[in-house]
Design a protein around this motif. Structure first.
Motif, PDB file in Angstrom:
ATOM      1  N   LYS A 188       0.946  -1.200  -0.117  1.00  0.00           N
ATOM      2  CA  LYS A 188       0.059  -0.275   0.050  1.00  0.00           C
ATOM      3  C   LYS A 188       0.930   0.891   0.013  1.00  0.00           C
ATOM      4  O   LYS A 188       0.553   2.439  -1.196  1.00  0.00           O
ATOM      5  CB  LYS A 188      -0.771  -0.321   1.068  1.00  0.00           C
ATOM      6  N   HIS A 189       1.922   0.458   0.750  1.00  0.00           N
ATOM      7  CA  HIS A 189       3.118   2.425   1.088  1.00  0.00           C
ATOM      8  C   HIS A 189       3.701   2.680  -0.629  1.00  0.00           C
ATOM      9  O   HIS A 189       3.007   3.714  -1.136  1.00  0.00           O
ATOM     10  CB  HIS A 189       3.981   2.464   1.509  1.00  0.00           C
ATOM     11  N   ALA A 190       4.067   1.881  -0.927  1.00  0.00           N
ATOM     12  CA  ALA A 190       4.696   2.234  -2.546  1.00  0.00           C
ATOM     13  C   ALA A 190       4.078   2.412  -3.586  1.00  0.00           C
ATOM     14  O   ALA A 190       3.605   3.121  -4.729  1.00  0.00           O
ATOM     15  CB  ALA A 190       4.413   0.240  -2.987  1.00  0.00           C
ATOM     16  N   LEU A 191       2.347   1.606  -3.597  1.00  0.00           N
ATOM     17  CA  LEU A 191       1.355   1.897  -4.169  1.00  0.00           C
ATOM     18  C   LEU A 191       1.038   3.694  -4.382  1.00  0.00           C
ATOM     19  O   LEU A 191       0.741   4.300  -5.211  1.00  0.00           O
ATOM     20  CB  LEU A 191      -0.192   0.959  -4.111  1.00  0.00           C
ATOM     21  N   ARG A 192       0.301   4.020  -2.879  1.00  0.00           N
ATOM     22  CA  ARG A 192      -0.013   5.621  -2.351  1.00  0.00           C
ATOM     23  C   ARG A 192       1.325   6.103  -3.114  1.00  0.00           C
ATOM     24  O   ARG A 192       0.818   7.320  -3.647  1.00  0.00           O
ATOM     25  CB  ARG A 192       0.183   5.528  -1.034  1.00  0.00           C
ATOM     26  N   HIS A 193       2.892   6.033  -3.140  1.00  0.00           N
ATOM     27  CA  HIS A 193       3.218   6.858  -2.832  1.00  0.00           C
ATOM     28  C   HIS A 193       4.079   7.487  -4.577  1.00  0.00           C
ATOM     29  O   HIS A 193       5.633   7.419  -4.488  1.00  0.00           O
ATOM     30  CB  HIS A 193       4.313   7.362  -1.985  1.00  0.00           C
ATOM     31  N   ASP A 194       3.524   5.838  -5.187  1.00  0.00           N
ATOM     32  CA  ASP A 194       4.175   5.681  -7.011  1.00  0.00           C
ATOM     33  C   ASP A 194       5.356   5.429  -6.366  1.00  0.00           C
ATOM     34  O   ASP A 194       6.419   5.732  -7.826  1.00  0.00           O
ATOM     35  CB  ASP A 194       3.536   7.104  -7.209  1.00  0.00           C
ATOM     36  N   LYS A 195       6.090   4.941  -5.829  1.00  0.00           N
ATOM     37  CA  LYS A 195       7.267   4.123  -5.225  1.00  0.00           C
ATOM     38  C   LYS A 195       7.510   2.586  -5.920  1.00  0.00           C
ATOM     39  O   LYS A 195       6.196   1.833  -5.654  1.00  0.00           O
ATOM     40  CB  LYS A 195       7.789   3.946  -3.931  1.00  0.00           C
ATOM     41  N   GLN A 196       9.004   2.342  -6.162  1.00  0.00           N
ATOM     42  CA  GLN A 196       8.696   1.048  -6.667  1.00  0.00           C
ATOM     43  C   GLN A 196       9.401  -0.292  -5.860  1.00  0.00           C
ATOM     44  O   GLN A 196       9.526  -0.114  -4.877  1.00  0.00           O
ATOM     45  CB  GLN A 196      10.326   0.777  -7.591  1.00  0.00           C
ATOM     46  N   LEU A 197       8.827  -1.059  -5.710  1.00  0.00           N
ATOM     47  CA  LEU A 197       8.330  -2.118  -4.847  1.00  0.00           C
ATOM     48  C   LEU A 197       8.651  -3.495  -5.508  1.00  0.00           C
ATOM     49  O   LEU A 197       7.761  -4.133  -6.409  1.00  0.00           O
ATOM     50  CB  LEU A 197       7.364  -2.497  -4.447  1.00  0.00           C
ATOM     51  N   VAL A 198      10.304  -3.614  -5.332  1.00  0.00           N
ATOM     52  CA  VAL A 198      10.756  -5.060  -6.183  1.00  0.00           C
ATOM     53  C   VAL A 198      10.626  -6.373  -5.098  1.00  0.00           C
ATOM     54  O   VAL A 198      11.432  -5.293  -4.353  1.00  0.00           O
ATOM     55  CB  VAL A 198      12.271  -4.310  -7.059  1.00  0.00           C
ATOM     56  N   MET A 199      10.149  -7.813  -5.766  1.00  0.00           N
ATOM     57  CA  MET A 199      10.255  -8.249  -4.469  1.00  0.00           C
ATOM     58  C   MET A 199      10.631  -9.209  -4.699  1.00  0.00           C
ATOM     59  O   MET A 199      11.292 -10.054  -5.899  1.00  0.00           O
ATOM     60  CB  MET A 199       8.536  -9.384  -4.468  1.00  0.00           C
ATOM     61  N   PHE A 200      12.367  -9.936  -3.583  1.00  0.00           N
ATOM     62  CA  PHE A 200      13.302 -11.308  -4.287  1.00  0.00           C
ATOM     63  C   PHE A 200      12.318 -11.746  -2.837  1.00  0.00           C
ATOM     64  O   PHE A 200      12.149 -11.599  -1.730  1.00  0.00           O
ATOM     65  CB  PHE A 200      13.976 -10.614  -3.760  1.00  0.00           C
ATOM     66  N   ALA A 201      11.755 -13.275  -4.488  1.00  0.00           N
ATOM     67  CA  ALA A 201      10.556 -14.089  -3.852  1.00  0.00           C
ATOM     68  C   ALA A 201      10.920 -15.391  -3.505  1.00  0.00           C
ATOM     69  O   ALA A 201      10.852 -16.297  -4.411  1.00  0.00           O
ATOM     70  CB  ALA A 201      10.043 -14.031  -3.831  1.00  0.00           C
ATOM     71  N   GLN A 202      11.839 -16.275  -2.691  1.00  0.00           N
ATOM     72  CA  GLN A 202      11.475 -17.680  -2.696  1.00  0.00           C
ATOM     73  C   GLN A 202      10.534 -17.886  -1.305  1.00  0.00           C
ATOM     74  O   GLN A 202       9.730 -18.981  -2.744  1.00  0.00           O
ATOM     75  CB  GLN A 202      13.047 -18.465  -1.873  1.00  0.00           C
ATOM     76  N   THR A 203       9.777 -17.782  -0.705  1.00  0.00           N
ATOM     77  CA  THR A 203       8.237 -17.396  -0.295  1.00  0.00           C
ATOM     78  C   THR A 203       7.403 -16.267  -1.368  1.00  0.00           C
ATOM     79  O   THR A 203       7.776 -15.122  -1.614  1.00  0.00           O
ATOM     80  CB  THR A 203       8.317 -16.344   1.008  1.00  0.00           C
ATOM     81  N   GLY A 204       6.562 -17.706  -2.080  1.00  0.00           N
ATOM     82  CA  GLY A 204       5.580 -16.886  -2.406  1.00  0.00           C
ATOM     83  C   GLY A 204       6.605 -16.850  -4.077  1.00  0.00           C
ATOM     84  O   GLY A 204       5.608 -15.629  -4.323  1.00  0.00           O
ATOM     85  N   SER A 205       7.075 -17.606  -4.865  1.00  0.00           N
ATOM     86  CA  SER A 205       7.315 -17.025  -6.368  1.00  0.00           C
ATOM     87  C   SER A 205       6.236 -16.974  -7.131  1.00  0.00           C
ATOM     88  O   SER A 205       6.939 -16.144  -7.780  1.00  0.00           O
ATOM     89  CB  SER A 205       8.461 -17.892  -6.527  1.00  0.00           C
TER      90      SER A 205
END
Length: 298
Positions: free
Chosen positions: A238-255
């Motif tokens: 929600k923070h990334a969406l609200r402030h138009d920031k890049q949210l990059v995920m590195f995912a072993q959990t939930g890949s």
């Protein structure tokens, strides 16, 4: 250890954009994905699917040449050819959880009272429905054979390369991985390391414990998939969406979960399904996704 690049004006190196992901309906949150999966709206009815194998993987790591180490524990569930995973705090998983999952219907596990079980079940289901293939938006990145540290650094380059930021920008790193911090420095990016455990990094930098409080001071977020299992992901999305920031995920959990949320607060994912790089010295693969591809779904 790699030497850090000096900060200077300009733009961090860009990398080619991965292919576009297949959309998962109208879901914008993990809870909505769970609801759609329970209803059979993303693929086959989970009432007719059963987990054949449930297992945990525990590891302690201290890479050669590093002064600090860490421990991980991961719950994994196998559905047909797919394996879904969710990391948990070491020792947090009840002894009976694995027995409870083995042979269980996916539909029941998608409603399990433990969040990590629900996440692992959703990951297995979505891996079964949307495997990491080019048709589903994945672009593979090869991890060559090597030591645990060598493979960690190659993976870190693949993750950090999904950020597109001016040099000198500050990245919130949630889930401290020293190789990722090195990769950011090599790109001329600053960072704020954050982890629920606190402490210090390999280089003595203090580790924040409140990710959301730190996010406001950062230009982008680089976040572990472990946040799915401990319930902290949604606030960061929600923070990334609200402030138009890049949210990059590195995912072993939930890949397989996180690529379904691209364009809904998540801007890119480096997905690493089981078996993870730290389990084997041979070659491996991670899969990169990015939102907002022309002509594709977000």
């Amino acid at each position: 250890m790699r030497s850090a690049s000096p900060f200077s004006a300009g733009t961090a190196p860009a990398t080619p954009a991965p292919a576009c992901p297949v959309s998962a309906g109208t879901a914008t949150t993990v809870e909505e994905l769970l609801s759609l999966a329970r209803a059979g709206e993303l693929g086959p009815d989970p009432v007719g699917l059963r987990i054949s194998v449930a297992f945990t993987t525990r590891q302690a790591v201290r890479h050669e040449g590093r002064g600090t180490g860490y421990r991980n524990e991961v719950l994994s569930l196998r559905l047909a050819e797919a394996v879904g995973s969710c990391a948990v705090e070491p020792g947090a998983l009840p002894d009976g959880a694995v027995d409870d999952c083995a042979g269980a219907l996916v539909a029941r596990l998608l409603e399990h009272p433990m969040l990590p079980v629900r996440v692992a079940a959703l990951d297995a289901y979505l891996m079964h429905v949307f495997p990491h293939t080019p048709e589903n938006g994945a672009r593979p990145v090869a991890l060559p054979a090597g030591t645990s540290l060598e493979k960690s650094r190659v993976r870190a380059d693949a993750v950090a390369g999904l950020l597109t930021l001016p040099l000198g920008s500050t990245v919130l790193v949630v889930g401290v991985v020293n190789s990722l911090l090195e990769a950011l420095r090599s790109r001329g990016l600053r960072y704020v390391p954050c982890d629920l455990k606190g402490g210090v990094t390999e280089w003595g930098e203090p580790v924040a414990t409140d990710a959301l409080a730190s996010a406001g001071h950062c230009d982008a977020l680089l976040v572990s998939g472990m946040t799915l299992g401990n319930g902290t992901f949604e606030a960061l999305r929600k923070h990334a969406l609200r402030h138009d920031k890049q949210l990059v995920m590195f995912a072993q959990t939930g890949s397989a979960v996180l690529p379904r949320l691209l364009g809904r607060g998540v801007s890119a994912v480096c997905a690493e399904p089981y078996p993870f790089f730290w389990l084997d010295g041979g070659p491996g693969t991670v899969h990169r996704y990015r939102a907002g591809c022309p002509g594709g779904t977000p």
